[in-house]
Structures are given as structure tokens and as C-alpha cells.
Design an enzyme around this catalytic site. Structure first.
Site, short mmCIF file in Angstrom:
data_model
loop_
_atom_site.label_atom_id
_atom_site.label_comp_id
_atom_site.label_asym_id
_atom_site.label_seq_id
_atom_site.Cartn_x
_atom_site.Cartn_y
_atom_site.Cartn_z
N ILE A 169 0.88 -1.12 0.04
CA ILE A 169 0.10 -0.15 -0.03
C ILE A 169 0.83 1.40 -0.12
CG2 ILE A 169 -2.18 -1.40 1.27
CD1 ILE A 169 -1.54 0.64 3.52
N ASN A 216 -6.54 -3.40 5.98
CA ASN A 216 -6.16 -3.88 7.18
C ASN A 216 -4.88 -3.49 7.43
OD1 ASN A 216 -6.02 -5.96 9.54
ND2 ASN A 216 -4.43 -6.52 8.10
N PHE A 267 5.46 1.54 15.47
CA PHE A 267 6.77 1.30 16.06
C PHE A 267 6.20 0.75 17.34
CE2 PHE A 267 7.85 4.15 12.67
CZ PHE A 267 8.97 4.07 12.52
N LYS A 268 7.31 -0.11 18.07
CA LYS A 268 7.05 -0.37 19.41
C LYS A 268 7.51 0.67 20.32
CE LYS A 268 6.81 -4.91 18.32
NZ LYS A 268 5.36 -5.06 17.69
N VAL A 269 6.90 0.69 21.55
CA VAL A 269 7.15 1.89 22.51
C VAL A 269 8.54 2.01 22.83
CG1 VAL A 269 6.48 2.37 24.75
CG2 VAL A 269 4.79 1.13 23.34
N ALA A 318 2.30 9.09 17.17
CA ALA A 318 2.25 9.13 15.72
C ALA A 318 0.99 8.15 15.24
CB ALA A 318 3.57 8.72 15.10
N TYR A 319 1.13 6.79 15.83
CA TYR A 319 0.07 5.99 15.53
C TYR A 319 -1.44 6.57 15.82
CZ TYR A 319 -2.14 1.28 15.70
OH TYR A 319 -3.15 0.06 15.56
N VAL A 355 -5.38 -7.20 20.32
CA VAL A 355 -5.18 -8.41 19.58
C VAL A 355 -3.80 -9.28 19.44
CG1 VAL A 355 -5.60 -9.90 17.59
CG2 VAL A 355 -6.98 -7.92 18.07
P1 NAP Z 1 0.55 -7.10 12.08
O1 NAP Z 1 0.61 -8.46 12.69
O2 NAP Z 1 1.92 -6.57 12.46
O3 NAP Z 1 0.29 -7.23 10.64
C1 NAP Z 1 0.21 -6.24 9.91
C2 NAP Z 1 0.09 -6.62 8.38
O4 NAP Z 1 0.10 -5.31 7.56
C3 NAP Z 1 1.16 -7.40 8.01
O5 NAP Z 1 0.65 -8.48 6.87
C4 NAP Z 1 1.93 -6.51 7.24
O6 NAP Z 1 2.91 -7.07 6.43
C5 NAP Z 1 0.96 -5.48 6.65
N1 NAP Z 1 1.68 -4.30 5.97
C6 NAP Z 1 2.30 -3.33 6.72
N2 NAP Z 1 2.79 -2.58 5.97
C7 NAP Z 1 2.20 -2.86 4.67
C8 NAP Z 1 2.36 -1.98 3.47
N3 NAP Z 1 3.00 -0.80 3.09
N4 NAP Z 1 1.68 -2.86 2.26
C9 NAP Z 1 0.83 -3.78 2.56
N5 NAP Z 1 1.03 -4.54 3.79
C10 NAP Z 1 1.61 -4.08 4.63
O7 NAP Z 1 -0.36 -6.29 12.86
P2 NAP Z 1 -2.07 -6.72 13.28
O8 NAP Z 1 -2.02 -6.42 14.57
O9 NAP Z 1 -2.73 -7.50 12.45
O10 NAP Z 1 -2.68 -5.27 12.60
C11 NAP Z 1 -3.85 -5.31 11.51
C12 NAP Z 1 -4.50 -4.14 11.63
O11 NAP Z 1 -5.07 -3.72 13.00
C13 NAP Z 1 -3.47 -2.61 11.59
O12 NAP Z 1 -4.09 -1.59 10.78
C14 NAP Z 1 -3.44 -2.32 13.04
O13 NAP Z 1 -3.12 -0.90 13.08
C15 NAP Z 1 -4.78 -2.54 13.56
N6 NAP Z 1 -5.18 -2.92 14.81
C16 NAP Z 1 -4.42 -3.82 15.54
C17 NAP Z 1 -4.52 -3.91 16.85
C18 NAP Z 1 -4.17 -5.03 17.86
O14 NAP Z 1 -4.33 -5.05 19.02
N7 NAP Z 1 -3.08 -6.01 16.99
C19 NAP Z 1 -5.38 -3.09 17.68
C20 NAP Z 1 -6.27 -2.12 17.00
C21 NAP Z 1 -5.83 -1.92 15.48
P3 NAP Z 1 4.40 -7.51 6.42
O15 NAP Z 1 4.32 -8.93 7.23
O16 NAP Z 1 5.16 -7.37 5.31
O17 NAP Z 1 5.08 -6.52 7.61
#
Ligand code: NAP
Length: 276
Positions: free
Chosen positions: A63, A89, A94-96, A192-193, A230
Site C-alpha cells: 500500500i 487492514n 513502532f514499538k514503545v 504518531a500511531y 489482539v
Molecule cells: P501485524 O501482525 O503487524 O500485521 C500487519 C500486516 O500489515 C502485515 O501483513 C504487514 O505485512 C502488513 N503491512 C504493513 N505495511 C504494509 C504495506 N505497506 N503494504 C501492505 N501490507 C503492509 O498487525 P495486526 O495487529 O494484525 O494489525 C492489523 C491492523 O489492525 C492494523 O491496521 C493495526 O493498526 C490494527 N489494529 C491492531 C490492533 C492489535 O491489538 N493488534 C489493535 C487496533 C488496531 P508484513 O508482514 O510485510 O510486514
């Protein structure tokens, strides 16, 4: 051209995105595309779901890369004549404890979470078919970050008349303000997030409004949501929900029945509309 329905999930080689694809493979009556910026990671995720007896299809999508987005757009247009379900999605955080300078974190985080998501919407929303469903994965952090904004910024982000251009200008200003170390003086919260997810939630409100204006009668529903806290690489092992549980609200919004006319333009968590 195929008359089969089609769903696309961005950033779905792992985490919540992978779980959304898993659920859609079980429940969506059409082709489901697992997408990944890295074909190797994407194909490995497809193979994982195949071992579970599911049949996702794969397309590359970064993206951050307009060419990659447009290649997917052209593919969907040619093969399906449009798109039925889009789940934005993909995201980064960034980590804290990360010591990368805040201004760099701001630029990199906004680039993917806000500008990348917006570019996907710009290219793919025109392809949405009647009764299409669009889900932008935001976060509850967008609400807490909103409360950390100055009253002036809060008013702008809650406005029912803010335009996409104005939102882009504000997101750009945040990045510029962090470079000058004046972001807090300018009314921004120190996350930033959080600001990137304010952008995703407000963008969703704007896009829903535009759909009402320009494509009334097509019954397209577009919402932002929070998946909850999650257990993924992003949030770590202490989070309370499994990825499959985190997928529930995004999938609920992606599969809203054709008889539904709501929610639309809302911020939803635990399948419930939240105040913004
Ligand atoms: P994750 O395990 O880090 O997975 C993130 C996914 O996004 C990975 O597949 C990653 O691909 C992909 N990605 C990152 N940059 C990309 C790019 N430029 N183009 C295409 N794909 C890209 O995180 P997650 O927890 O599943 O998060 C999914 C969504 O939920 C995010 O938008 C996050 O902000 C949101 N969210 C998560 C939580 C939570 O508690 N986990 C809470 C609220 C919201 P790579 O493997 O290549 O890096």
C-alpha cells in the site's frame, strides 16, 4: 469477465488480516484475495490456509507503492469488473521502546497507515459494486488520541463538513510539526500511531459522506473499526483477543447483509457503533 463476487484484504499475510481472510473464505460467497507486499510471505500464508482446507487467492499489494495498488486495481477491473468487499487492514506501529526519532516515526507511520490507506481507497473505491462493503481498520487509539488533541483540532476532526483535502493537509501538518518539534505546541497528541488512526477514522467518515452524495442508491456501506487488543506481532502476546476474535468486527462489517442500510460512516468496535 467473471461474475463471481470478490473480496480483498490488505496486509493479510499474518495477524488480523490473515484471520479476516480465513473468516471470509468460510463465509463470503466468492473469491477472497489474501494480499501481501512480499509475495513469499503471502504465498506462505496462502499455503497455511490451504492446509486448513480453505482456498484463498493471492495478489501482491504494497500500500506504500502506487504502482502496486494500480496493478491490483487493473487486475480487479479486468477479471471481475469491480470489487464487492474491501478490507483496509494493512498497518504498522513502532514499538514503545523504539528509539527512532519521533519525527521519523511520524513520517513512516503516517505514510502507510494514512496515506497508503487513502491511496488504496482512491484507486479502489471507484470499483466498488452496488451493495459493496468497505472496512477501514482503525483503532480505539484514534479515539483516545482525538481526546488528546487541542479543542480546535478536535472540532476539525469531528466536523461533518471536513473535506479529504483538509484532512490530508492536517495529516501533512502533523508530520511537518514533528520535524520542527512543535507538534505539542500546535495541539497534537504525542502519538504518531494515534494520529495516523485519527486520519483513518476521519477519512472513513468523509468517504461515507461522499458515497451518500455521489452514489446514492447503490447501498455501499463503509465504516471504520477497532478489532480490539489482539495477539499479533504488532500488539504482542499479552493482548486479550486471538487474531480470529480480532477479525470478528471487521468481518461483521464486511458481510453486512444487502438488506442493511447501517452502520455507515461509523466507528465500530465489538460490533457496536461508538461515539466519535
Ligand atoms: P501485524 O501482525 O503487524 O500485521 C500487519 C500486516 O500489515 C502485515 O501483513 C504487514 O505485512 C502488513 N503491512 C504493513 N505495511 C504494509 C504495506 N505497506 N503494504 C501492505 N501490507 C503492509 O498487525 P495486526 O495487529 O494484525 O494489525 C492489523 C491492523 O489492525 C492494523 O491496521 C493495526 O493498526 C490494527 N489494529 C491492531 C490492533 C492489535 O491489538 N493488534 C489493535 C487496533 C488496531 P508484513 O508482514 O510485510 O510486514
Amino acid at each position: 469477465m467473471s461474475s463471481v463476487q470478490v473480496a480483498v484484504v490488505t496486509g493479510s499475510n499474518k495477524g488480523i488480516g490473515l484471520a479476516i481472510v480465513r473468516a471470509l473464505c468460510r463465509q463470503f460467497p466468492g473469491d477472497v484475495y489474501l494480499t501481501s507486499r512480499d509475495p513469499g510471505r503471502g504465498q506462505a500464508a496462502v499455503a497455511q490456509l490451504q492446509r486448513e482446507g480453505l482456498q484463498p487467492l493471492f495478489h501482491q499489494l504494497d500500500i506504500d507503492d502506487l504502482q502496486s495498488i494500480r496493478a491490483l486495481r487493473d487486475f480487479l477491473k479486468e477479471k471481475y469488473g469491480g470489487l464487492n468487499v474491501l478490507v483496509n487492514n494493512a498497518g504498522i506501529a513502532f514499538k514503545v521502546q523504539d528509539t527512532t526519532p519521533f519525527a521519523v516515526q511520524a513520517e513512516v507511520t503516517l505514510k502507510t497507515n494514512f496515506f497508503g490507506t487513502r491511496n488504496v481507497c482512491t484507486e479502489l473505491l471507484p470499483l466498488m459494486k452496488p451493495y459493496g462493503r468497505v472496512v477501514n481498520v482503525s483503532s480505539m487509539v484514534s479515539s483516545s488520541a482525538l481526546k488528546g488533541c487541542s479543542p480546535e483540532l478536535q472540532q476539525k476532526f469531528r466536523s461533518d463538513t471536513i473535506t479529504e483535502d483538509e484532512l490530508v493537509q492536517l495529516m501533512t501538518k502533523f508530520v511537518e510539526d514533528t520535524k520542527k518539534s512543535v507538534h505539542q505546541k500546535e495541539g497534537w497528541p504525542n502519538t504518531a500511531y494515534g494520529v495516523s488512526k485519527i486520519g483513518v477514522t476521519v477519512l472513513s467518515r468523509i468517504q461515507a459522506r461522499l458515497l451518500n452524495e455521489s452514489r446514492k442508491g447503490e447501498h455501499i456501506l463503509l465504516n471504520a473499526c477497532c478489532p480490539g487488543w489482539v495477539r499479533t506481532d504488532m500488539a504482542g502476546p499479552k493482548a486479550t483477543k486471538s487474531p480470529d476474535e480480532g477479525a470478528e468486527t471487521p468481518v461483521y462489517l464486511a458481510l453486512l447483509p444487502s438488506s442493511a442500510d447501517a452502520p455507515h460512516g461509523q466507528f465500530v468496535s465489538d460490533k457496536t457503533v461508538r461515539p466519535w
